[in-house]
Design an enzyme around this catalytic site. Structure first.
Site, PDB file in Angstrom:
ATOM      1  N   GLY A 292      48.383  25.583  21.450  1.00 40.66           N
ATOM      2  CA  GLY A 292      49.295  26.206  20.830  1.00 40.66           C
ATOM      3  C   GLY A 292      48.780  27.072  19.738  1.00 40.66           C
ATOM      4  O   GLY A 292      47.880  27.970  19.858  1.00 40.66           O
ATOM      5  N   GLY A 293      49.253  26.517  18.679  1.00 44.45           N
ATOM      6  CA  GLY A 293      48.759  27.229  17.385  1.00 44.45           C
ATOM      7  C   GLY A 293      47.486  27.517  17.065  1.00 44.45           C
ATOM      8  O   GLY A 293      46.990  28.821  16.581  1.00 44.45           O
TER       9      GLY A 293
ATOM     10  N   HIS B 184      58.080  24.374  29.782  1.00 43.20           N
ATOM     11  CA  HIS B 184      57.721  23.794  28.425  1.00 43.20           C
ATOM     12  C   HIS B 184      58.902  23.162  27.337  1.00 43.20           C
ATOM     13  O   HIS B 184      59.881  23.640  27.689  1.00 43.20           O
ATOM     14  CB  HIS B 184      57.169  25.186  27.433  1.00 43.20           C
ATOM     15  CG  HIS B 184      56.175  24.809  26.125  1.00 43.20           C
ATOM     16  ND1 HIS B 184      57.078  24.363  25.127  1.00 43.20           N
ATOM     17  CD2 HIS B 184      55.072  24.525  25.819  1.00 43.20           C
ATOM     18  CE1 HIS B 184      56.309  24.268  24.197  1.00 43.20           C
ATOM     19  NE2 HIS B 184      54.917  24.265  24.712  1.00 43.20           N
TER      20      HIS B 184
ATOM     21  N   LYS C 166      52.831  31.436  22.348  1.00 47.73           N
ATOM     22  CA  LYS C 166      54.514  31.453  22.035  1.00 47.73           C
ATOM     23  C   LYS C 166      54.830  32.934  21.659  1.00 47.73           C
ATOM     24  O   LYS C 166      54.546  33.906  22.025  1.00 47.73           O
ATOM     25  CB  LYS C 166      54.769  30.421  21.253  1.00 47.73           C
ATOM     26  CG  LYS C 166      54.126  29.064  21.554  1.00 47.73           C
ATOM     27  CD  LYS C 166      54.449  27.982  20.737  1.00 47.73           C
ATOM     28  CE  LYS C 166      53.727  26.721  21.278  1.00 47.73           C
ATOM     29  NZ  LYS C 166      54.203  25.489  20.539  1.00 47.73           N
TER      30      LYS C 166
ATOM     31  N   GLU D 184      52.416  17.000  27.438  1.00 47.60           N
ATOM     32  CA  GLU D 184      52.551  17.204  26.127  1.00 47.60           C
ATOM     33  C   GLU D 184      53.757  16.455  25.294  1.00 47.60           C
ATOM     34  O   GLU D 184      54.693  16.714  25.552  1.00 47.60           O
ATOM     35  CB  GLU D 184      53.036  18.766  26.074  1.00 47.60           C
ATOM     36  CG  GLU D 184      51.932  19.711  26.315  1.00 47.60           C
ATOM     37  CD  GLU D 184      52.186  21.290  25.689  1.00 47.60           C
ATOM     38  OE1 GLU D 184      51.382  21.555  25.096  1.00 47.60           O
ATOM     39  OE2 GLU D 184      53.357  21.641  25.710  1.00 47.60           O
TER      40      GLU D 184
ATOM     41  N   ASN E 170      48.424  29.118  24.470  1.00 47.86           N
ATOM     42  CA  ASN E 170      49.998  29.589  24.807  1.00 47.86           C
ATOM     43  C   ASN E 170      50.373  29.962  23.370  1.00 47.86           C
ATOM     44  O   ASN E 170      50.535  29.457  22.299  1.00 47.86           O
ATOM     45  CB  ASN E 170      50.722  28.306  24.954  1.00 47.86           C
ATOM     46  CG  ASN E 170      52.204  28.306  24.956  1.00 47.86           C
ATOM     47  OD1 ASN E 170      52.742  29.585  24.920  1.00 47.86           O
ATOM     48  ND2 ASN E 170      53.013  27.272  24.871  1.00 47.86           N
TER      49      ASN E 170
HETATM   50  P1  PGA Z   1      50.371  23.128  19.468  1.00 47.38           P
HETATM   51  O1  PGA Z   1      51.488  23.577  20.784  1.00 47.38           O
HETATM   52  O2  PGA Z   1      48.932  23.242  20.117  1.00 47.38           O
HETATM   53  O3  PGA Z   1      50.667  24.238  18.405  1.00 47.38           O
HETATM   54  O4  PGA Z   1      50.801  21.763  19.108  1.00 47.38           O
HETATM   55  C1  PGA Z   1      51.058  23.130  22.105  1.00 47.38           C
HETATM   56  C2  PGA Z   1      52.142  23.746  23.053  1.00 47.38           C
HETATM   57  O5  PGA Z   1      53.469  23.776  22.502  1.00 47.38           O
HETATM   58  O6  PGA Z   1      51.879  23.979  24.163  1.00 47.38           O
END
Ligand code: PGA
Length: 267
Positions: free
Chosen positions: A243-244, A102, A12, A176, A10
């Site tokens: 995510g990141g 989300h 974002k 999550e 993801n």
């Molecule tokens: P993260 O984000 O891996 O940066 O914690 C996950 C997400 O929001 O789907």
């Protein structure tokens, strides 16, 4: 694992369409170089809407078997909804998945259960697989695991109770915990296990055994290449929502390779 593992990146609000193209090309080269078996693991990226057409053209032209999808979708099919993007447009762009509900959408855009159900329906009607995100939206949620389970199960059952006319066999649910998103802190493995097992039981209760057996349940929240393997070893988990760490194609490729390593899925 009896279900095909699914690793979702993801992005974002990151990467314009040119950066997205470079990423996809490089990710594919790395995976090819490591003989990644695309039949064993589904790998999917969720770029911003503005990159999807470029990704489609590149994936089609170069026959790249990396799946892609959208980070959001409208809860109506068409009409006077300024700024919204219809599931039918996404279908034409070859999107395999939509991310629905989300916590960042629920928190910053006040998405309600009704909106989320509309988005699930629109996706399913266009034969796009929705990834329903569940988990508390309270960032400093340190409530006991039982309360967190109750909250996530309430989200799952509210959504599923409104989807009686749809087959839920292809549904994906991503658990999550908000306290883990973007914080570098994953939660205890035992808590992930309890939560995901409870979600599958809830799908069986709300739907049927077939849906419960086939629904893929992902964990998301500060997943990276150092913790992915341990999480993927849990029997209750079918994949990851990253995510990141997915913004770096090397890191995302490493996570995909880890998923492929432990795979017992046979198609
Ligand atoms: P993260 O984000 O891996 O940066 O914690 C996950 C997400 O929001 O789907």
């Amino acid at each position: 694992m009896t279900r095909k593992p699914l690793i979702v990146g993801n992005w974002k609000m990151n990467k314009d369409h040119l950066e997205s193209l470079t990423y996809l090309q490089k990710l594919y080269w790395i995976l090819q170089d490591k003989n990644f078996d695309f039949t064993k693991v589904d790998l999917c990226i969720l770029p911003p809407f503005t990159s999807i057409r470029s990704i489609q053209l590149l994936a089609d032209t170069d026959n790249i078997p990396i799946l892609y999808g959208a980070q959001d979708v409208a809860d109506s099919l068409d009409g006077p909804y300024t700024g919204d993007i219809s599931a039918s447009f996404l279908k034409k762009l070859g999107c395999a998945f939509t991310l629905v509900g989300h916590s960042e959408r629920r928190r910053y855009h006040d998405e309600t259960v009704k909106t989320i159900i509309g988005k699930l329906r629109m996706s399913l009607e266009q034969s796009i697989t929705p990834i329903l995100c569940v988990g508390s939206v309270n960032a400093d949620d340190d409530s006991a695991i039982d309360q967190q389970i109750d909250y996530a199960l309430m989200q799952v059952s509210k959504a599923l109770s409104q989807l009686e006319n749809y087959s839920l066999n292809n549904l994906v649910i991503a658990y999550e915990p908000v306290s883990a998103i973007g914080t570098g802190q994953t939660i205890e493995l035992s808590d992930i296990d309890i939560m995901t097992t409870s979600i599958r039981n809830c799908v069986e209760y709300q739907g049927n055994k077939k849906s419960a057996d086939s629904v893929r349940i992902l964990y998301g929240g500060s997943v990276d290449a150092t913790n992915a393997q341990l999480i993927l070893q849990l029997d209750s988990i079918d994949g990851l929502l990253v995510g990141g760490a997915s913004l770096d194609y090397n890191e995302f490729a490493r996570i995909g390779l880890l998923a492929a390593k432990g795979v017992v899925y046979d198609n």
